[in-house]
Design a protein around this motif. Structure first.
Motif, PDB file in Angstrom:
ATOM      1  N   ARG A 127       4.862   0.249  -3.073  1.00  0.00           N
ATOM      2  CA  ARG A 127       5.124  -1.024  -3.754  1.00  0.00           C
ATOM      3  C   ARG A 127       5.832  -0.809  -5.091  1.00  0.00           C
ATOM      4  O   ARG A 127       6.718  -1.575  -5.460  1.00  0.00           O
ATOM      5  CB  ARG A 127       3.806  -1.761  -3.977  1.00  0.00           C
ATOM      6  CG  ARG A 127       3.196  -2.318  -2.698  1.00  0.00           C
ATOM      7  CD  ARG A 127       1.844  -2.920  -2.976  1.00  0.00           C
ATOM      8  NE  ARG A 127       1.261  -3.495  -1.755  1.00  0.00           N
ATOM      9  CZ  ARG A 127       0.021  -3.957  -1.670  1.00  0.00           C
ATOM     10  NH1 ARG A 127      -0.774  -3.901  -2.746  1.00  0.00           N
ATOM     11  NH2 ARG A 127      -0.413  -4.464  -0.538  1.00  0.00           N
ATOM     12  N   GLU A 128       5.453   0.249  -5.801  1.00  0.00           N
ATOM     13  CA  GLU A 128       6.087   0.560  -7.080  1.00  0.00           C
ATOM     14  C   GLU A 128       7.539   0.950  -6.874  1.00  0.00           C
ATOM     15  O   GLU A 128       8.425   0.528  -7.645  1.00  0.00           O
ATOM     16  CB  GLU A 128       5.311   1.689  -7.768  1.00  0.00           C
ATOM     17  CG  GLU A 128       5.825   2.057  -9.138  1.00  0.00           C
ATOM     18  CD  GLU A 128       5.682   0.941 -10.149  1.00  0.00           C
ATOM     19  OE1 GLU A 128       6.374   0.997 -11.175  1.00  0.00           O
ATOM     20  OE2 GLU A 128       4.882   0.012  -9.917  1.00  0.00           O
ATOM     21  N   ARG A 129       7.809   1.728  -5.829  1.00  0.00           N
ATOM     22  CA  ARG A 129       9.188   2.109  -5.535  1.00  0.00           C
ATOM     23  C   ARG A 129      10.033   0.886  -5.189  1.00  0.00           C
ATOM     24  O   ARG A 129      11.183   0.760  -5.619  1.00  0.00           O
ATOM     25  CB  ARG A 129       9.223   3.118  -4.382  1.00  0.00           C
ATOM     26  CG  ARG A 129       8.755   4.517  -4.760  1.00  0.00           C
ATOM     27  CD  ARG A 129       9.174   5.541  -3.708  1.00  0.00           C
ATOM     28  NE  ARG A 129       8.599   5.230  -2.415  1.00  0.00           N
ATOM     29  CZ  ARG A 129       7.439   5.722  -1.997  1.00  0.00           C
ATOM     30  NH1 ARG A 129       6.734   6.527  -2.793  1.00  0.00           N
ATOM     31  NH2 ARG A 129       6.979   5.426  -0.810  1.00  0.00           N
ATOM     32  N   GLU A 130       9.453  -0.025  -4.380  1.00  0.00           N
ATOM     33  CA  GLU A 130      10.185  -1.235  -4.008  1.00  0.00           C
ATOM     34  C   GLU A 130      10.462  -2.108  -5.224  1.00  0.00           C
ATOM     35  O   GLU A 130      11.549  -2.675  -5.360  1.00  0.00           O
ATOM     36  CB  GLU A 130       9.371  -2.012  -2.971  1.00  0.00           C
ATOM     37  CG  GLU A 130       9.290  -1.318  -1.619  1.00  0.00           C
ATOM     38  CD  GLU A 130       8.391  -2.060  -0.650  1.00  0.00           C
ATOM     39  OE1 GLU A 130       7.726  -3.041  -1.107  1.00  0.00           O
ATOM     40  OE2 GLU A 130       8.331  -1.682   0.530  1.00  0.00           O
ATOM     41  N   ARG A 131       9.471  -2.205  -6.133  1.00  0.00           N
ATOM     42  CA  ARG A 131       9.671  -2.994  -7.356  1.00  0.00           C
ATOM     43  C   ARG A 131      10.789  -2.396  -8.217  1.00  0.00           C
ATOM     44  O   ARG A 131      11.663  -3.127  -8.719  1.00  0.00           O
ATOM     45  CB  ARG A 131       8.365  -3.053  -8.140  1.00  0.00           C
ATOM     46  CG  ARG A 131       8.398  -3.974  -9.355  1.00  0.00           C
ATOM     47  CD  ARG A 131       7.133  -3.839 -10.161  1.00  0.00           C
ATOM     48  NE  ARG A 131       7.041  -2.523 -10.777  1.00  0.00           N
ATOM     49  CZ  ARG A 131       7.706  -2.182 -11.882  1.00  0.00           C
ATOM     50  NH1 ARG A 131       8.526  -3.040 -12.488  1.00  0.00           N
ATOM     51  NH2 ARG A 131       7.570  -0.960 -12.391  1.00  0.00           N
ATOM     52  N   ARG A 179      -8.714   6.885   3.239  1.00  0.00           N
ATOM     53  CA  ARG A 179      -8.450   5.536   2.748  1.00  0.00           C
ATOM     54  C   ARG A 179      -7.858   5.565   1.345  1.00  0.00           C
ATOM     55  O   ARG A 179      -6.948   4.794   1.022  1.00  0.00           O
ATOM     56  CB  ARG A 179      -9.745   4.726   2.749  1.00  0.00           C
ATOM     57  CG  ARG A 179     -10.257   4.374   4.142  1.00  0.00           C
ATOM     58  CD  ARG A 179     -11.523   3.542   4.058  1.00  0.00           C
ATOM     59  NE  ARG A 179     -12.020   3.198   5.376  1.00  0.00           N
ATOM     60  CZ  ARG A 179     -13.137   2.503   5.589  1.00  0.00           C
ATOM     61  NH1 ARG A 179     -13.866   2.093   4.556  1.00  0.00           N
ATOM     62  NH2 ARG A 179     -13.518   2.228   6.825  1.00  0.00           N
ATOM     63  N   ALA A 180      -8.368   6.467   0.503  1.00  0.00           N
ATOM     64  CA  ALA A 180      -7.851   6.579  -0.865  1.00  0.00           C
ATOM     65  C   ALA A 180      -6.393   7.009  -0.848  1.00  0.00           C
ATOM     66  O   ALA A 180      -5.575   6.489  -1.626  1.00  0.00           O
ATOM     67  CB  ALA A 180      -8.694   7.568  -1.654  1.00  0.00           C
ATOM     68  N   ARG A 181      -6.049   7.955   0.045  1.00  0.00           N
ATOM     69  CA  ARG A 181      -4.651   8.393   0.153  1.00  0.00           C
ATOM     70  C   ARG A 181      -3.760   7.269   0.631  1.00  0.00           C
ATOM     71  O   ARG A 181      -2.646   7.085   0.116  1.00  0.00           O
ATOM     72  CB  ARG A 181      -4.555   9.587   1.117  1.00  0.00           C
ATOM     73  CG  ARG A 181      -5.090  10.889   0.558  1.00  0.00           C
ATOM     74  CD  ARG A 181      -4.619  12.068   1.398  1.00  0.00           C
ATOM     75  NE  ARG A 181      -5.055  11.947   2.776  1.00  0.00           N
ATOM     76  CZ  ARG A 181      -6.196  12.443   3.240  1.00  0.00           C
ATOM     77  NH1 ARG A 181      -7.025  13.074   2.409  1.00  0.00           N
ATOM     78  NH2 ARG A 181      -6.515  12.319   4.515  1.00  0.00           N
ATOM     79  N   MET A 182      -4.249   6.502   1.611  1.00  0.00           N
ATOM     80  CA  MET A 182      -3.454   5.380   2.120  1.00  0.00           C
ATOM     81  C   MET A 182      -3.227   4.338   1.039  1.00  0.00           C
ATOM     82  O   MET A 182      -2.122   3.798   0.892  1.00  0.00           O
ATOM     83  CB  MET A 182      -4.163   4.750   3.326  1.00  0.00           C
ATOM     84  CG  MET A 182      -4.172   5.626   4.566  1.00  0.00           C
ATOM     85  SD  MET A 182      -4.997   4.844   5.974  1.00  0.00           S
ATOM     86  CE  MET A 182      -3.935   3.431   6.229  1.00  0.00           C
ATOM     87  N   GLU A 183      -4.282   4.036   0.274  1.00  0.00           N
ATOM     88  CA  GLU A 183      -4.131   3.060  -0.811  1.00  0.00           C
ATOM     89  C   GLU A 183      -3.177   3.571  -1.879  1.00  0.00           C
ATOM     90  O   GLU A 183      -2.366   2.807  -2.408  1.00  0.00           O
ATOM     91  CB  GLU A 183      -5.510   2.769  -1.416  1.00  0.00           C
ATOM     92  CG  GLU A 183      -6.444   2.010  -0.481  1.00  0.00           C
ATOM     93  CD  GLU A 183      -7.832   1.834  -1.066  1.00  0.00           C
ATOM     94  OE1 GLU A 183      -8.057   2.342  -2.193  1.00  0.00           O
ATOM     95  OE2 GLU A 183      -8.682   1.184  -0.418  1.00  0.00           O
ATOM     96  N   ALA A 184      -3.249   4.864  -2.198  1.00  0.00           N
ATOM     97  CA  ALA A 184      -2.341   5.448  -3.190  1.00  0.00           C
ATOM     98  C   ALA A 184      -0.904   5.405  -2.696  1.00  0.00           C
ATOM     99  O   ALA A 184       0.026   5.077  -3.457  1.00  0.00           O
ATOM    100  CB  ALA A 184      -2.756   6.882  -3.498  1.00  0.00           C
ATOM    101  N   GLN A 185      -0.705   5.744  -1.406  1.00  0.00           N
ATOM    102  CA  GLN A 185       0.634   5.687  -0.830  1.00  0.00           C
ATOM    103  C   GLN A 185       1.182   4.265  -0.829  1.00  0.00           C
ATOM    104  O   GLN A 185       2.374   4.039  -1.101  1.00  0.00           O
ATOM    105  CB  GLN A 185       0.603   6.241   0.591  1.00  0.00           C
ATOM    106  CG  GLN A 185       0.346   7.736   0.671  1.00  0.00           C
ATOM    107  CD  GLN A 185       0.163   8.211   2.091  1.00  0.00           C
ATOM    108  OE1 GLN A 185       0.209   7.421   3.046  1.00  0.00           O
ATOM    109  NE2 GLN A 185      -0.065   9.522   2.270  1.00  0.00           N
TER     110      GLN A 185
END
Length: 362
Positions: free
Chosen positions: A298-302, A287-293
């Protein structure tokens, strides 16, 4: 004699309960001339009392009925002790486990009671009671299993080498000896009655001697096998107890194998708990990896949107500079201005046609 096994055991039990006493036999003998006027129950007792050694014959028949069943109940207990003793002596995984536990103990007691050459097997179950100072749900047994999985994976399947231990842990040797002695004395009583009946004049239709003789032959053979098995089981048990440096005179099978049985149960539970904790940790990490990904995406899209906006603004500015240098911007602006003025004039004309004109007199 019940040659065809027609009499069920429960009927024999009831017959044994109502065997006439000597006083009853004497009383019935005094009134034998009134036999026709006796009740059916009294008449039955009278007829039974006339049979020579009626009670002994009935007891022999009942023992014959129960012998195979009793033998089948006792034999697995003896076999369990023999097998469990052999398994404890030959198990390589158990030996490896005890070596690791001893190493743990010496390390933990370093400077105090370290460098021990062995320990009481009763101490084995204290491992599950030694809790972590950080997490009370974690014990030394959990940590031991983790080490075994990494360093000695074969030891994890210890229970496969001690399959007879749980059954042997339920055997009380004192009770087992009583059961075997009951079989021995019962068989002896039947043999004694057989010898007595052989010494009596034969009675027409009485098959007691032939039937019981055949039974004694088979039963004696089966009981002899049981005694041999018991002797072997006791010898192996004594060796097993001494092998683990315990007192064979005091330690009984239910106590000795009960220690290992309790440990195997705790071992299995701790192993499952380790597996559950491992799965829980893996799920949390996933779950932590999924949240980090997701955050990275989202950061890349921004950043991509911002870069696109900057790129569009930079392109318009470059076009404007290029148009100023070439002079094209002035032609475009002039034609655009003319079009705007024309559009405004048309709107004013249309508006004046719609509103009424008021004349003013000066």
């Amino acid at each position: 004699m019940d040659e065809q096994e027609d009499l069920p055991k429960d009927m024999l039990e009831q017959l044994l309960k109502f065997v006439p006493e000597k006083s009853d036999i004497d009383l019935l003998g005094e009134h034998q001339h009134e036999l026709d006027r006796m009740a059916k129950a009294d008449r039955f007792l009278y007829e039974m009392s006339r049979i020579n050694h009626y009670q002994q014959r009935l007891q022999s028949l009942y023992f014959k009925k129960k012998f195979a069943e009793r033998l089948a109940e006792v034999k697995p207990k003896v076999e369990a002790i023999r097998s469990a003793s052999k398994e404890a002596l030959q198990s390589k995984s158990l030996k490896q486990l005890l070596e690791v536990v001893l190493a743990f103990g010496n390390y933990m007691n370093k400077g105090q009671r370290g460098n021990a050459y062995g320990f009481k097997i009763s101490s084995l179950n204290k491992i599950a009671d030694t809790k972590s100072s950080i997490d009370k749900n974690i014990t030394l047994l959990h940590y031991l299993i983790t080490i075994l999985e990494k360093k000695y994976p074969k030891v994890i399947n210890l229970h496969e080498e001690l399959t007879s231990v749980p059954e042997a842990a339920r055997v009380n040797m004192t009770e087992l000896d009583k059961e075997i002695n009951t079989l021995r004395s019962g068989l002896k009583a039947v043999e004694t009655e057989l010898e007595y009946q052989r010494s009596q004049p034969p009675q027409t239709g009485d098959k007691f001697v032939s039937v019981v003789s055949q039974f004694i032959t088979v039963a004696s053979f089966g009981f002899s096998d049981l005694e041999d098995l018991l002797t072997e089981a006791k010898d192996l048990f004594t060796k097993s107890v001494k092998h683990f440096s315990e007192d064979s005179g005091k330690m009984q099978p239910d106590e000795f194998f009960g220690i290992f049985d309790q440990f195997l149960q705790a071992f299995s539970e701790a192993k499952q708990e380790n597996e559950n904790m491992r799965k829980k940790k893996e799920e949390e990490e996933r779950r932590a990896r999924m949240e980090a990904q997701l955050r990275e995406q989202r950061e890349r899209e921004r950043k991509a949107r911002k870069a696109k906006e900057n790129s569009e603004e930079g392109g318009e500015f470059d076009d404007l500079v290029s148009a100023l240098r070439s002079g094209e911007v002035f032609d475009k602006d002039l034609s655009k201005l003319k079009r705007n003025r024309k559009r405004i004039t048309n709107q004013m004309t249309d508006s004046s046609r719609e509103r009424p004109v008021t004349k003013l007199n000066f």
